[in-house]
Design an enzyme around this catalytic site. Sequence first.
Site, PDB file in Angstrom:
ATOM      1  N   CYS A  61       0.835  -1.204   0.000  1.00 21.97           N
ATOM      2  CA  CYS A  61       0.000   0.000   0.000  1.00 21.97           C
ATOM      3  C   CYS A  61       0.871   1.256   0.000  1.00 21.97           C
ATOM      4  O   CYS A  61       2.091   1.193   0.067  1.00 21.97           O
ATOM      5  CB  CYS A  61      -0.917  -0.004   1.220  1.00 21.97           C
ATOM      6  SG  CYS A  61      -0.014   0.091   2.799  1.00 21.97           S
ATOM      7  N   CYS A  64       3.231   1.514   2.869  1.00 25.14           N
ATOM      8  CA  CYS A  64       4.491   0.776   2.683  1.00 25.14           C
ATOM      9  C   CYS A  64       5.483   1.632   1.897  1.00 25.14           C
ATOM     10  O   CYS A  64       6.672   1.700   2.234  1.00 25.14           O
ATOM     11  CB  CYS A  64       4.238  -0.528   1.924  1.00 25.14           C
ATOM     12  SG  CYS A  64       3.232  -1.729   2.809  1.00 25.14           S
ATOM     13  N   ASP A 468      -1.796  12.719 -29.434  1.00 20.87           N
ATOM     14  CA  ASP A 468      -0.649  12.523 -30.313  1.00 20.87           C
ATOM     15  C   ASP A 468      -1.151  12.684 -31.746  1.00 20.87           C
ATOM     16  O   ASP A 468      -2.359  12.622 -31.998  1.00 20.87           O
ATOM     17  CB  ASP A 468      -0.073  11.123 -30.094  1.00 20.87           C
ATOM     18  CG  ASP A 468       1.001  10.772 -31.105  1.00 20.87           C
ATOM     19  OD1 ASP A 468       1.946  11.561 -31.255  1.00 20.87           O
ATOM     20  OD2 ASP A 468       0.865   9.720 -31.751  1.00 20.87           O
ATOM     21  N   ASP A 646      -0.771   6.374 -29.355  1.00 20.30           N
ATOM     22  CA  ASP A 646      -0.756   5.000 -29.879  1.00 20.30           C
ATOM     23  C   ASP A 646       0.637   4.397 -29.987  1.00 20.30           C
ATOM     24  O   ASP A 646       0.775   3.185 -30.108  1.00 20.30           O
ATOM     25  CB  ASP A 646      -1.417   4.967 -31.265  1.00 20.30           C
ATOM     26  CG  ASP A 646      -0.461   5.422 -32.360  1.00 20.30           C
ATOM     27  OD1 ASP A 646       0.121   6.519 -32.210  1.00 20.30           O
ATOM     28  OD2 ASP A 646      -0.279   4.679 -33.335  1.00 20.30           O
ATOM     29  N   ASP A 650       4.734   7.188 -26.957  1.00 22.68           N
ATOM     30  CA  ASP A 650       3.669   7.844 -26.204  1.00 22.68           C
ATOM     31  C   ASP A 650       3.466   7.221 -24.828  1.00 22.68           C
ATOM     32  O   ASP A 650       2.722   7.767 -24.004  1.00 22.68           O
ATOM     33  CB  ASP A 650       2.339   7.764 -26.972  1.00 22.68           C
ATOM     34  CG  ASP A 650       2.375   8.538 -28.282  1.00 22.68           C
ATOM     35  OD1 ASP A 650       2.984   9.620 -28.304  1.00 22.68           O
ATOM     36  OD2 ASP A 650       1.801   8.057 -29.272  1.00 22.68           O
TER      37      ASP A 650
END
Length: 760
Positions: A61, A64, A468, A646, A650
């Site tokens: 978590c 931690c 993009d 894509d 990116d």
Amino acid sequence: MGALDPIRLSDTAATGCPSGLQNIPVAQIDPLSVQLDLTPYVQSTEEGHQRIDLIVQGAHCGGCLTKIERGVGAIASVKTARMNLSTLRLRVEWTGDKSQASVIAQTLSKLGFGAAPYDITQSDDGREAESKALLRAMAVAGFAAMNVMLLSIAVWSGGTDMGPQTHTLLHWISAAIALPTVAYAGRPFFRSAWAALKNKRTNMDVPISLAILLACSLSVYETVKGNPDTYFDAAVMLLFLLLIGRFLDARLRLRTGEAARRLAAMQVTSATRLLDTGVIETVPARDIHPGDRLLIPAGQRIAVDCIIESGQSDIDMQIATGETKLQSFGPGDTLYSGTTNLGAPLTVRAIAKHSDSFLSEITALVEAGEQNKSRFVRIADKAARAYVPVVHSVAALTFIGWMIVGGDLRVAALNAIAVLIITCPCALGLAVPAVQIVAAGRLFKAGVLVKSGDALERLAKTKTVIFDKTGTLTTGQFNLLNAADNAPTDLAIAAALAKQSTHPLARALHAYASDLDVKDVVDIAGQGLSAKVSGHTVRFGSAKLVGEAAEPAARHSSVWLKIDDRPAQCLAFTDMARADAADTIAALQDQGLRVEMLSGDAAAVVKDVADELGLSRAKGGVSPKQKMQIIQTRGIEGRYPLMVGDGINDAPALAAGYSSASLASAADVSRSAADIILQGDRLSSLPVAIDIARAAQRRVVENLTLAVGYNFIAIPLAVLGFVNPLIAAVAMSGSSLIVTLNALRLHRNNHSVFEAEGVS
């Protein structure tokens, strides 16, 4: 060796996960036993520091993460300690010698965590095992719940026709099914609750465990006494419902590091090194050092950043710039790791180590973006923070109050258990997942896949959408612009030769191909092709290849064609915008969103596409790191940026975005880094996704309000003794049903949106 700072370490001195989620002793999970020599895994940085990457075991978590970073950071010589909770990777950098790595391992062990040299391909093994264990527990609880409910229905419907002995027999059969089930399937909650209590903390699993154990204990007591009511069905059903949510959460956490793992898999593991003696050897990529000479054959991915010493070739730079057009490189040019040599063999000289090269940097950027997302606190988690102390207090006060008023231990226990059961967080736990399931189903019909549990919450806050260009707003496939300016026979000749090449511009001519005879094909590295086509001498490629002085000063990609001694012809190509790109941008702007475009392509090309699509904000020549920085800036400005991309380049931007989307045809890494995937390569589903995400957020708030309202009504009734555990179980199920039905309203309220998009 540096000494530990006792003051800072004392802040994190409690062993293990602060939330009690770690349920295996450190001695069992620590493969090092703090004795393994870590010095071979230490790397030296350009600044003269030492660095090591470790996989930390037992971290679950945000508590931690903070504890580990603070604890390791307390070592005097440590400069930085950064952990990625998605991949469990801890990177530590320090001054001094390499032996300091053992101090880091000892510190982690004292904090309650195991450590080992980091291997991203193995970092999810523990989480995969956890997920499978939860699935088995859920299956057992579901099977038991069905059988116990059948027995309970028999008891309820038997009425006066069923004798006390038969009642008791059915209760004992229920106990024989329920008790082993609770012992096995309840382990994730019991271990978590016990670990939290040992650390003098509480978490959501403490009241859950109490409710299950007390309901079972009371049911056994009632069965032994021959009383008519038992609550085995409530305990097992509660366990089954909670395990569903726990399993889905485990699968989500397992998937969050997927993009970084895919990038790591892309990194070249070996390279061909050329020694000064002329000997050629194959070495692991991690053993390459700046100054080493390497041989890069055609078709191979480049292992480290380097400079070309000899040779000229076409390089696929899409991973670095996003451009689909191949670029020619020669002596003195710099190449980046992850790019691919598609032309002739090259001799290069390394300028960076494997761990400091471009693709490693991309991986680090993706991990950093994923880690920022993992810090996002879901609305249900916020609501749950006040739940545990309130429920504990009310149940305890109920027990004490009834002991004072009536002095009957059984009655006091019944009412306290009823409080615990009636307030069990099923409605709270279902408030968000129920909405997400309905919304995800509607989005699936609209052509959108939702990948993470909190994606809709983040998507609903979007104020800026950043696209993009290549492959996202455009198709990434080139089309010939000036076909009408060239004779069909010339295009057929060009296409016949173009079929011998995999260059993106050459592929754009394949549609014009015919059955012409092609002979004596010569691939001229970095320039193009020459051949005999049906008796004609043909050259197809760069301006230099056909004898032209320079490339045309145009905004479109171009290739030259020269047939025999005729004047050379310039063929112009363009990357066409997607058919629905302009309408999608207009729809997003109508939703009040700001739309931008960032691309690695040339500024002039980017401006042309922006003008075509009606975009006023567009920037070209942007590197992956710059994209990420711009998106982080938008986040600081409170714009909650949604990144749509894509390409592999990116991936850092997608991971850094407050939310992110990718097309189904995108690179694997980009799809892994994105929160939602647009199926069918249709951008038009993006405005629909945002619309539904906003509606889903409203339903979540309504559900949480209903869950809280239910508790305000139900708790006083349970405290005052008007509700026994059986009625409490029914009421608990009823509250879950209410929030589920409210979630189903999402379908009706958004029906018009789907009709507008042509979705049934």
